[in-house]
Write an enzyme that holds these catalytic residues in place. Structure first.
Site, PDB file in Angstrom:
ATOM      1  N   VAL A   9     -25.491 -47.713 -34.747  1.00 28.25           N
ATOM      2  CA  VAL A   9     -24.620 -46.527 -34.748  1.00 28.25           C
ATOM      3  C   VAL A   9     -23.175 -46.934 -34.470  1.00 28.25           C
ATOM      4  O   VAL A   9     -22.231 -46.309 -34.954  1.00 28.25           O
ATOM      5  CB  VAL A   9     -25.123 -45.485 -33.736  1.00 28.25           C
ATOM      6  CG1 VAL A   9     -24.223 -44.251 -33.742  1.00 28.25           C
ATOM      7  CG2 VAL A   9     -26.568 -45.077 -34.045  1.00 28.25           C
ATOM      8  N   GLU A  18     -19.356 -50.077 -26.814  1.00 30.29           N
ATOM      9  CA  GLU A  18     -20.211 -50.644 -25.771  1.00 30.29           C
ATOM     10  C   GLU A  18     -21.633 -50.635 -26.317  1.00 30.29           C
ATOM     11  O   GLU A  18     -22.299 -49.606 -26.330  1.00 30.29           O
ATOM     12  CB  GLU A  18     -20.101 -49.820 -24.487  1.00 30.29           C
ATOM     13  CG  GLU A  18     -18.766 -49.961 -23.794  1.00 30.29           C
ATOM     14  CD  GLU A  18     -18.604 -51.328 -23.116  1.00 30.29           C
ATOM     15  OE1 GLU A  18     -19.582 -52.099 -23.059  1.00 30.29           O
ATOM     16  OE2 GLU A  18     -17.496 -51.622 -22.662  1.00 30.29           O
ATOM     17  N   CYS A  71     -28.816 -51.366 -20.880  1.00 28.21           N
ATOM     18  CA  CYS A  71     -28.239 -52.236 -21.907  1.00 28.21           C
ATOM     19  C   CYS A  71     -28.056 -53.655 -21.404  1.00 28.21           C
ATOM     20  O   CYS A  71     -28.084 -54.606 -22.174  1.00 28.21           O
ATOM     21  CB  CYS A  71     -26.914 -51.696 -22.393  1.00 28.21           C
ATOM     22  SG  CYS A  71     -25.643 -51.708 -21.154  1.00 28.21           S
TER      23      CYS A  71
HETATM   24  N1  LIG Z   1     -22.910 -51.553 -23.633  1.00 28.03           N
HETATM   25  C1  LIG Z   1     -23.275 -50.534 -22.889  1.00 28.03           C
HETATM   26  O1  LIG Z   1     -22.601 -50.171 -21.898  1.00 28.03           O
HETATM   27  C2  LIG Z   1     -24.503 -49.779 -23.217  1.00 28.03           C
HETATM   28  C3  LIG Z   1     -25.160 -49.932 -24.420  1.00 28.03           C
HETATM   29  N2  LIG Z   1     -26.288 -49.185 -24.680  1.00 28.03           N
HETATM   30  C4  LIG Z   1     -27.003 -49.391 -25.926  1.00 28.03           C
HETATM   31  O2  LIG Z   1     -27.326 -48.122 -26.533  1.00 28.03           O
HETATM   32  C5  LIG Z   1     -28.585 -48.204 -27.164  1.00 28.03           C
HETATM   33  C6  LIG Z   1     -29.505 -47.150 -26.605  1.00 28.03           C
HETATM   34  O3  LIG Z   1     -28.816 -45.931 -26.513  1.00 28.03           O
HETATM   35  P1  LIG Z   1     -29.044 -44.800 -27.608  1.00 28.03           P
HETATM   36  O4  LIG Z   1     -28.483 -43.524 -27.089  1.00 28.03           O
HETATM   37  O5  LIG Z   1     -30.463 -44.833 -28.093  1.00 28.03           O
HETATM   38  O6  LIG Z   1     -28.098 -45.298 -28.789  1.00 28.03           O
HETATM   39  P2  LIG Z   1     -27.772 -44.525 -30.136  1.00 28.03           P
HETATM   40  O7  LIG Z   1     -26.845 -45.413 -30.819  1.00 28.03           O
HETATM   41  O8  LIG Z   1     -29.002 -44.069 -30.825  1.00 28.03           O
HETATM   42  O9  LIG Z   1     -26.993 -43.178 -29.667  1.00 28.03           O
HETATM   43  C7  LIG Z   1     -25.816 -43.292 -28.901  1.00 28.03           C
HETATM   44  C8  LIG Z   1     -25.025 -42.017 -29.095  1.00 28.03           C
HETATM   45  O10 LIG Z   1     -24.641 -41.905 -30.464  1.00 28.03           O
HETATM   46  C9  LIG Z   1     -25.115 -40.687 -31.013  1.00 28.03           C
HETATM   47  N3  LIG Z   1     -25.526 -40.940 -32.380  1.00 28.03           N
HETATM   48  C10 LIG Z   1     -26.749 -41.297 -32.831  1.00 28.03           C
HETATM   49  N4  LIG Z   1     -26.712 -41.455 -34.173  1.00 28.03           N
HETATM   50  C11 LIG Z   1     -25.434 -41.188 -34.557  1.00 28.03           C
HETATM   51  C12 LIG Z   1     -24.752 -41.165 -35.811  1.00 28.03           C
HETATM   52  N5  LIG Z   1     -25.394 -41.454 -36.965  1.00 28.03           N
HETATM   53  N6  LIG Z   1     -23.438 -40.831 -35.832  1.00 28.03           N
HETATM   54  C13 LIG Z   1     -22.801 -40.533 -34.685  1.00 28.03           C
HETATM   55  N7  LIG Z   1     -23.385 -40.537 -33.463  1.00 28.03           N
HETATM   56  C14 LIG Z   1     -24.684 -40.857 -33.415  1.00 28.03           C
HETATM   57  C15 LIG Z   1     -26.287 -40.307 -30.136  1.00 28.03           C
HETATM   58  O11 LIG Z   1     -26.476 -38.919 -30.198  1.00 28.03           O
HETATM   59  P3  LIG Z   1     -27.969 -38.368 -29.958  1.00 28.03           P
HETATM   60  O12 LIG Z   1     -28.591 -39.186 -28.870  1.00 28.03           O
HETATM   61  O13 LIG Z   1     -27.728 -36.931 -29.578  1.00 28.03           O
HETATM   62  O14 LIG Z   1     -28.687 -38.539 -31.268  1.00 28.03           O
HETATM   63  C16 LIG Z   1     -25.815 -40.752 -28.773  1.00 28.03           C
HETATM   64  O15 LIG Z   1     -24.958 -39.757 -28.228  1.00 28.03           O
HETATM   65  C17 LIG Z   1     -29.127 -49.584 -26.892  1.00 28.03           C
HETATM   66  O16 LIG Z   1     -28.834 -50.440 -27.971  1.00 28.03           O
HETATM   67  C18 LIG Z   1     -28.342 -50.001 -25.655  1.00 28.03           C
HETATM   68  O17 LIG Z   1     -28.233 -51.409 -25.558  1.00 28.03           O
HETATM   69  C19 LIG Z   1     -26.787 -48.271 -23.795  1.00 28.03           C
HETATM   70  C20 LIG Z   1     -26.139 -48.121 -22.581  1.00 28.03           C
HETATM   71  C21 LIG Z   1     -24.982 -48.871 -22.194  1.00 28.03           C
HETATM   72  C1  LIG Z   2     -25.384 -49.245 -12.931  1.00 25.83           C
HETATM   73  C2  LIG Z   2     -26.281 -49.491 -14.096  1.00 25.83           C
HETATM   74  C3  LIG Z   2     -25.663 -48.948 -15.377  1.00 25.83           C
HETATM   75  C4  LIG Z   2     -26.201 -49.708 -16.557  1.00 25.83           C
HETATM   76  C5  LIG Z   2     -25.674 -49.216 -17.850  1.00 25.83           C
HETATM   77  C6  LIG Z   2     -26.439 -49.943 -18.939  1.00 25.83           C
HETATM   78  O1  LIG Z   2     -26.419 -51.180 -18.867  1.00 25.83           O
HETATM   79  O2  LIG Z   2     -27.130 -49.340 -19.745  1.00 25.83           O
END
Ligand SMILES: NC(=O)C1=CN([C@@H]2O[C@H](COP(=O)(O)OP(=O)(O)OC[C@H]3O[C@@H](n4cnc5c(N)ncnc54)[C@H](OP(=O)(O)O)[C@@H]3O)[C@@H](O)[C@H]2O)C=CC1
Ligand SMILES: CCCCCC(=O)O
Length: 479
Positions: free
Chosen positions: A203, A221, A255
């Site tokens: 995404v 991120e 993540c």
């Molecule tokens: N680097 C960091 O700090 C972090 C990274 N992550 C990463 O995020 C992932 C897991 O989180 P997850 O929420 O499942 O990730 P997604 O990429 O599925 O979704 C993230 C956000 O994007 C929205 N979204 C989904 N599809 C689309 C699209 N086609 N266009 C625009 N927006 C969209 C989602 O909305 P909705 O959910 O409403 O569909 C959500 O709000 C893992 O890969 C994890 O590693 C997670 C936490 C922290």
């Molecule tokens: C304090 C922990 C936050 C972790 C956020 C993430 O790595 O998804």
């Protein structure tokens, strides 16, 4: 009203109207000093403190996150970021003077951070409160207006964030737009000044393509497979505790969770024994089984439950063995913390980001072997090194590119406000937290002030006589 549930949005013009209202307000905010920004942040901090129980209840409702984990991984990091930002805000917003090089002698230079304008924060479901609030803090500190799109997968937290926006902020400054990815898609059509996206690399690419239409800057991120490397000098009990903790919080839906372990072949068995003991001590102290533990969360929804259960099944079909855990209960989206041995490199669990409580453990004989295995995959968000050898530490940190790293620890590199947090390559672009987060939401305007009638370049003004050429030759030789 500061919160706009998707159901209330009849059509795209509502989002456009929201955006235009914030665009107008952002011009006024640009002229503000630090004080009103600090006042907004303090109001946010008071709301969080007052609503601690509501935050815990929302996270528990969404995926049975233990209240104490909400305190430690959602509320505490939000408050830490907020206090750090308030402590440094005046200095961050002041002109940052820079040294003057000889060639520009007589002039003064400084960087002046300016708000970007109207920013979009798209938050994920796994730390749905903290990962919306943390970028919000940085965006407000930098003087921006913010539209937040929380994940629809955690509806209780999305509703809580809506209430927060409504009770704390002027909707022209902060608004929450609840909804699914279609709403996110509509928002991405608007000419934001910055987009802060937290989510999957897949995404993240969608977001970056949309941002390109308006040349909008982005912070991505993202995620990836973060390895934990345990060498033959490591303190195995310490390593076991930190790896099991880093994998176990949020039921592995983190993540920066250690995604898999590479352990020196000489210490695999003692490490496994230590990890089994820690898993029992953490999650099954009374012997009723981890499923009965109030200290272990659930998988967020059926889709992700089936995805993670599918990784386990695929690994076992390909010959992986379960060295600990393995209990799965679909009725309550429960997957026990599970150690897998001999998962083939081409198995899904070794190819995809696990984002759940499965922990493949593989062995290595040399650091080069471990390094090559990690570097064969996309760059990880985090690298974890467990060693008591400074030489091995230096080798691994130098030879494995990653977004961030921790030595003899997991996760906590994210909690240090002076450490810029983010990915590398496929795991992300840009940085968050502390001053790095403030700059992510700022334009760094460079200013040079010259004294009237003076300039170091006057000697090189046209016409380009031989005397000017001699000055240029001197310049090229000495400056
Ligand atoms: N680097 C960091 O700090 C972090 C990274 N992550 C990463 O995020 C992932 C897991 O989180 P997850 O929420 O499942 O990730 P997604 O990429 O599925 O979704 C993230 C956000 O994007 C929205 N979204 C989904 N599809 C689309 C699209 N086609 N266009 C625009 N927006 C969209 C989602 O909305 P909705 O959910 O409403 O569909 C959500 O709000 C893992 O890969 C994890 O590693 C997670 C936490 C922290
Ligand atoms: C304090 C922990 C936050 C972790 C956020 C993430 O790595 O998804």
């Amino acid at each position: 009203m500061a919160s706009v549930p998707a159901s209330a949005l009849l059509e795209t013009t509502d989002l456009t109207a929201l955006f235009q209202r914030q665009k107008a307000r952002s011009e006024a905010l640009r002229r503000e000093e630090a004080a009103p920004r600090a006042a907004r942040l303090r109001k946010l901090g008071q709301w969080i403190a007052t609503n601690r129980t509501a935050i815990q209840q929302a996270l528990h409702a969404d995926f049975r996150k233990p209240a104490l984990e909400t305190d430690v991984t959602e509320i505490w990091p939000s408050q830490t970021e907020l206090k750090h930002t308030l402590r440094h805000l005046k200095r961050w917003t002041a002109p940052q003077p820079v040294d003057t090089p000889l060639a520009l002698m007589g002039a003064r230079g400084w960087m002046q951070a300016e708000p970007k304008g109207v920013c979009l924060v798209i938050a994920p479901w796994n730390y749905p409160f903290y990962l919306a609030i943390d970028p919000l803090i940085s965006a407000l500190a930098a003087g921006n207006c913010v539209i937040i799109k929380p994940s629809e997968m955690t509806p209780a937290v999305a509703a809580l964030l809506s209430r927060l926006a409504q009770e704390v902020f002027d909707p022209a400054e902060v608004v929450v737009v609840e909804g699914d990815k279609d709403v996110a898609t509509e928002l991405l059509k608007l000419p934001f000044d910055h987009i802060f996206f937290t989510g999957s690399p897949q995404v993240g690419k969608v977001v970056m393509r949309a941002a390109a239409e308006h040349l909008t800057s982005v912070t991505l991120e993202l995620g990836g497979k973060s390895p934990a490397i345990v060498d033959d000098t490591a303190n195995l009990r310490d390593a076991a505790e930190k790896i099991v903790w880093g994998k176990g919080i949020n039921a592995g839906q983190t993540c920066v969770a250690p995604d898999y372990v590479l352990v020196h072949e000489a210490v695999q068995e003692p490490l496994l024994a230590e990890m089994r003991a820690v898993m029992q001590r953490f999650y099954n102290p009374g012997g009723q089984g981890v499923v009965a533990s109030e200290s272990f969360a659930r998988i967020v929804n059926q889709h992700h439950f089936e995805r993670v259960a599918g990784l386990l099944e695929d690994a076992q079909q390909r010959g992986a063995t379960v060295a600990a855990g393995g209990h799965v209960d679909g009725r309550q989206r429960f997957i026990e913390p599970t150690i897998l041995l001999n998962a083939p490199p081409d198995s899904r669990v070794m190819q995809e980001e696990i984002f759940g409580p499965l922990l493949p453990v593989r062995t290595f004989r040399t650091l080069m072997e471990a390094t090559d295995e990690v570097n064969a995959r996309p760059r990880p968000l985090a690298l974890y090194v467990f060693t008591q050898s400074k030489e091995n530490q230096r080798y691994l940190l130098r030879n494995i590119p990653a977004g961030g790293a921790a030595v003899n620890e997991t996760i906590l590199q994210l909690a240090h406000p002076d450490l810029p947090f983010g990915g590398a390559g496929n795991s992300g672009i840009g940085r968050a937290h502390g001053y790095a987060g403030f700059l992510a939401f700022s334009n760094e305007k460079a200013v040079l002030k010259q004294r009237t009638g003076r300039t170091g370049i006057k000697s090189f003004y046209p016409p380009y006589t031989p005397k000017v050429q001699r000055m240029v030759n001197w310049l090229l030789k000495y400056l």
